[in-house]
Design an enzyme around this catalytic site. Structure first.
Site, PDB file in Angstrom:
ATOM      1  N   ASP A 174      -4.582   5.911  -6.746  1.00 14.26           N
ATOM      2  CA  ASP A 174      -3.673   5.001  -6.054  1.00 14.26           C
ATOM      3  C   ASP A 174      -4.509   3.841  -5.522  1.00 14.26           C
ATOM      4  OD1 ASP A 174      -1.709   3.767  -4.564  1.00 14.26           O
ATOM      5  OD2 ASP A 174      -1.672   5.277  -2.978  1.00 14.26           O
TER       6      ASP A 174
ATOM      7  N   HIS B  53      -4.124   9.443  -1.289  1.00 13.60           N
ATOM      8  CA  HIS B  53      -4.634   9.260   0.072  1.00 13.60           C
ATOM      9  C   HIS B  53      -5.447  10.451   0.562  1.00 13.60           C
ATOM     10  CE1 HIS B  53      -1.415   6.032   1.307  1.00 13.60           C
ATOM     11  NE2 HIS B  53      -1.893   5.844   0.087  1.00 13.60           N
TER      12      HIS B  53
ATOM     13  N   ASP C 168      -6.957  -2.072  -3.472  1.00 16.95           N
ATOM     14  CA  ASP C 168      -7.528  -1.342  -2.330  1.00 16.95           C
ATOM     15  C   ASP C 168      -7.148   0.132  -2.374  1.00 16.95           C
ATOM     16  OD1 ASP C 168      -4.811  -2.149  -1.717  1.00 16.95           O
ATOM     17  OD2 ASP C 168      -5.172  -1.580   0.369  1.00 16.95           O
TER      18      ASP C 168
ATOM     19  N   GLU D 249      -2.765  -3.675   0.046  1.00 10.69           N
ATOM     20  CA  GLU D 249      -1.431  -3.057  -0.012  1.00 10.69           C
ATOM     21  C   GLU D 249      -1.339  -1.867   0.933  1.00 10.69           C
ATOM     22  OE1 GLU D 249       1.691  -0.224  -1.773  1.00 10.69           O
ATOM     23  OE2 GLU D 249      -0.436   0.064  -1.285  1.00 10.69           O
ATOM     24  N   GLU D 250      -2.427  -1.114   1.032  1.00 12.66           N
ATOM     25  CA  GLU D 250      -2.411   0.123   1.818  1.00 12.66           C
ATOM     26  C   GLU D 250      -2.294  -0.129   3.318  1.00 12.66           C
ATOM     27  OE1 GLU D 250      -1.883   2.851   0.604  1.00 12.66           O
ATOM     28  OE2 GLU D 250      -2.812   3.081  -1.371  1.00 12.66           O
TER      29      GLU D 250
ATOM     30  N   ASP E   8       2.582   1.649  -9.916  1.00 11.74           N
ATOM     31  CA  ASP E   8       2.077   2.327  -8.714  1.00 11.74           C
ATOM     32  C   ASP E   8       2.889   3.581  -8.414  1.00 11.74           C
ATOM     33  OD1 ASP E   8       0.483   2.770  -6.499  1.00 11.74           O
ATOM     34  OD2 ASP E   8       1.473   1.288  -5.231  1.00 11.74           O
TER      35      ASP E   8
ATOM     36  N   HIS F 224      -2.363  -2.879  -6.972  1.00 10.18           N
ATOM     37  CA  HIS F 224      -3.256  -3.208  -5.849  1.00 10.18           C
ATOM     38  C   HIS F 224      -4.631  -2.582  -6.051  1.00 10.18           C
ATOM     39  CE1 HIS F 224      -2.901   0.699  -3.604  1.00 10.18           C
ATOM     40  NE2 HIS F 224      -1.667   0.713  -4.063  1.00 10.18           N
TER      41      HIS F 224
END
Length: 416
Positions: A148, A387, A87, A182-183, A205, A85
């Site tokens: 990520d 994150h 994002d 995705e997030e 991932d 992903h």
């Protein structure tokens, strides 16, 4: 084949370029993708794939990147797909990311220069013990890094480059998929499975080098809506039943042993993630997680019983609860075709790492893709502390991920 000595990796330079592009998704947005800026990276990736000679690379209307590397073998090899992903998480800023490469890491504290209060310490990040002598990449202290999942994106892009430039690496048809959002849980809402036409997929991932994940949580969401009794606060005695206070009491009364901060391993949890309201009405949003799907209903019953107990003290008030399915444990799907995971484990071992089969206390795009007809376990990308501002990844772990992809392509060809 020893790829470490036979190819020139491009993954680090790609990663350092990709993380400077802000692709943060937005859970409050009603559009898809949730932020238009995610397409900035998508367009860059398409241009790079086209420059490699991958002629069908394109960005569709929903912000997905699709591409195909044609087979270079006479064998009839199942089509496999690699997915990451684009994002980054809404939890922390992804704007103006300034990546820093800490070369030849020797265990020292990594003080991030743009906010020196941000210090990455080995005692708090024990996986750094495996990085001695490696080149560790961090952000500068005011943003997340974006490993990520731009680590996964860069790894797949480097693998594409190597496959195109090294025809001696025999493989079947390879499909590439890069997803937005995705997030925020919408990453595969508009994926065209028929267009992919793949037998199996692999998301890149995961965390530590060597990890292979074939199991995720099963996940539901729940919303309690509370209807209290409003009254003028100057004349409220014996009348008012504040929905806000009722909501607070429900949250406070939830059992600690079923909270994220008190669970680990294969234990599930009930987690209130948002609350809003007024005196007359209030709502609480929960996420409910467990590896055993059958236990999800029991976790909802805990919420319901807690609310029933609290509402006994508020005879004029009431509530209802709505439960929605989010995703399911992909293990049941993957177990029907065990070679999908077995080949990936072998590919990891061929790089010189020791493959470790793990469960994810969360979900990936692969969770939903598996139930959409594309069985899709998760392979390590090397990302850590995602994150947040302490996020990091090592160049060498990303290179091992590239090697894993290449070996995996070869194994599918060999076994066909």
């Amino acid at each position: 084949m020893n790829f470490s000595s036979s190819i020139s990796f491009t993954v680090a330079e790609r990663f350092l370029r990709y993380v400077t592009i802000d692709t943060q998704s937005d859970p409050a947005s009603l559009t898809f993708p949730s932020t238009e800026k995610q397409k900035d990276l998508g367009n860059l990736l398409v241009n790079e794939l086209l420059a490699m000679g991958i002629s069908d690379a394109h960005l569709d209307e929903w912000g997905y990147v699709y591409a195909t590397i044609p087979s270079n073998t006479d064998k009839d090899v199942p089509v496999i797909c690699f997915c990451s992903h684009m994002d980054t998480a809404p939890d922390c800023s992804g704007k103006d990311v300034k990546p820093i490469v800490h070369k030849n890491y020797q265990g020292e504290d990594l003080i991030l220069p743009d906010d020196t209060a941000q210090v990455i310490k080995m005692v708090e990040h024990p996986d750094l013990k495996n990085q001695l002598g490696n080149d560790v990449i961090t952000a500068s202290g005011t943003t997340l890094l974006g490993a990520d999942n731009k680590a996964g994106v860069a790894e797949i892009m480097d693998a594409c480059y190597q496959l195109v430039n090294h025809p001696e690496i025999k493989h079947g048809k390879i499909r590439i998929l890069f997803t937005p959002d995705e997030e925020v849980g919408r990453g595969v809402d508009h994926v065209d499975i028929a267009k992919l036409g793949a037998f199996a997929g692999y998301t890149m991932d995961g965390e530590s080098a060597g990890n292979m994940e074939n199991e995720t949580f099963s996940a539901d969401g729940a919303r309690i809506t509370i209807r209290g009794v409003s009254a003028h606060p100057g004349f409220a005695k014996g009348k008012m039943e504040s929905a806000i206070k009722i909501a607070g009491q429900i949250i406070a009364a939830l059992p600690d042993e079923l909270s994220p901060e008190h669970t680990e391993g294969m234990q599930g949890f009930v987690h209130p993630v948002a609350m809003e309201g007024h005196v007359e009405t209030a709502s609480i949003d929960f996420i409910i997680r467990d590896f055993d799907e059958a236990k999800l209903a029991g976790h909802v019953d805990v919420i319901r019983k807690t609310a029933d107990d609290v509402l006994k003290a508020f005879p004029g008030s009431s509530y209802d609860i709505a439960v929605s399915q989010q995703y399911r444990n992909m293990k049941g799907v993957l177990d029907k075709n065990p070679q999908i995971v077995e080949y990936a484990m072998e590919a990891i071992n061929r790089t010189g790492l020791t493959a470790k089969l793990c469960s994810i206390r969360g979900g990936t795009d692969g969770s939903r893709l598996s139930f959409m007809g594309l069985p899709c376990p998760n392979i390590f990308a090397g990302e850590h502390a995602f994150h947040g501002r302490h996020e990091w990844v090592s160049v060498q772990d990303m290179q091992k991920a590239v090697e894993t992809i290449l070996h995996l392509c070869m194994i599918w060809e060999e076994r066909s």
